[in-house]
Design a protein around this motif. Structure first.
Motif, short mmCIF file in Angstrom:
data_model
loop_
_atom_site.label_atom_id
_atom_site.label_comp_id
_atom_site.label_asym_id
_atom_site.label_seq_id
_atom_site.Cartn_x
_atom_site.Cartn_y
_atom_site.Cartn_z
N ASN A 34 40.82 34.86 37.89
CA ASN A 34 41.78 34.49 36.86
C ASN A 34 42.69 35.68 36.60
N ASP A 35 43.88 35.39 36.12
CA ASP A 35 44.80 36.45 35.74
C ASP A 35 44.30 37.13 34.48
N GLN A 49 46.11 43.45 36.72
CA GLN A 49 44.67 43.24 36.57
C GLN A 49 44.34 41.78 36.80
N ILE A 50 43.17 41.52 37.37
CA ILE A 50 42.63 40.17 37.48
C ILE A 50 41.15 40.21 37.13
N ILE A 51 40.64 39.06 36.75
CA ILE A 51 39.21 38.91 36.51
C ILE A 51 38.64 38.15 37.70
N VAL A 52 37.66 38.74 38.35
CA VAL A 52 37.03 38.12 39.52
C VAL A 52 35.66 37.59 39.09
N ASN A 53 35.43 36.31 39.38
CA ASN A 53 34.17 35.65 39.04
C ASN A 53 33.18 35.89 40.17
N VAL A 54 32.00 36.36 39.81
CA VAL A 54 30.95 36.67 40.79
C VAL A 54 29.69 35.92 40.37
N SER A 55 29.07 35.24 41.30
CA SER A 55 27.87 34.46 41.02
C SER A 55 28.17 33.44 39.93
N VAL A 56 27.18 33.16 39.10
CA VAL A 56 27.34 32.12 38.09
C VAL A 56 28.05 32.63 36.83
N ASN A 57 27.63 33.77 36.32
CA ASN A 57 28.18 34.19 35.03
C ASN A 57 28.54 35.67 34.96
N LYS A 58 28.83 36.29 36.08
CA LYS A 58 29.27 37.69 36.07
C LYS A 58 30.76 37.74 36.34
N LYS A 59 31.43 38.60 35.60
CA LYS A 59 32.88 38.76 35.78
C LYS A 59 33.20 40.24 35.88
N TYR A 60 34.16 40.55 36.76
CA TYR A 60 34.58 41.93 36.98
C TYR A 60 36.08 42.03 36.80
N PRO A 79 53.03 42.93 43.65
CA PRO A 79 53.94 41.78 43.57
C PRO A 79 53.20 40.45 43.76
N ASP A 80 53.56 39.50 42.94
CA ASP A 80 53.07 38.12 43.01
C ASP A 80 51.60 37.94 42.61
N LEU A 81 50.89 38.98 42.23
CA LEU A 81 49.48 38.81 41.85
C LEU A 81 49.35 37.93 40.61
N ASP A 82 50.29 38.03 39.69
CA ASP A 82 50.22 37.24 38.45
C ASP A 82 50.40 35.74 38.70
N TRP A 83 51.00 35.35 39.84
CA TRP A 83 51.32 33.95 40.07
C TRP A 83 50.59 33.32 41.25
#
Length: 133
Positions: A48-49, A59-70, A79-83
């Motif tokens: 997610n952004d 910055q982005i939030i990366v989902n790992v496994s079931v309930n871990k976020k980094y 460039p273009d990461l937000d979209w």
């Protein structure tokens, strides 16, 4: 004399091992956060952004496994990461991802894939995610 040479040869690696242990302990003592949290790339299941940092890095939030976020933070603008709706990862070496130097983001753009080196990766809590909204 032969026994002294063997003892001297064994003493150096043992002394170095002692230094390495002391160094690891010192790093652990100086850490303000929880112990390093690592994950395997195969555990990533989405992203997610996130609001950009104050220094202009994306910055982005990366989902790992079931309930871990980094939280992943780039070195400067990406460039273009937000979209983007897809990202790729270029991992440096086998094993776990523990810090920014372990992986680069690959972001599709209109002129081709863009490589975005990461400055920082850290595990984040649900409270931190809620505060970002």
């Amino acid at each position: 004399m032969f026994n002294r040479q063997i003892l001297a040869a064994l003493a150096v690696p043992l002394a170095l091992a002692g230094c390495a242990t002391a160094e690891r302990d010192a790093i652990a003592d100086n850490s303000d956060s929880e112990p390093r949290s690592c994950f395997f790339l195969s555990q990533v299941n989405g992203f997610n952004d996130a609001p950009d940092s104050e220094n202009g890095s994306n910055q982005i939030i990366v989902n790992v496994s079931v309930n871990k976020k980094y939280l992943f933070e780039t070195f400067g603008s990406c460039p273009d990461l937000d979209w983007t709706q897809t990202i790729g990862f270029d991992q440096r070496g086998p094993g776990q991802i523990c810090q920014g130097m372990d992986v680069d983001l690959i972001v599709p753009t209109s002129i081709g894939p863009q490589r975005c080196p990461l400055r920082m990766i850290r595990k984040i809590s649900k409270a931190e995610i809620d505060a970002m909204k």
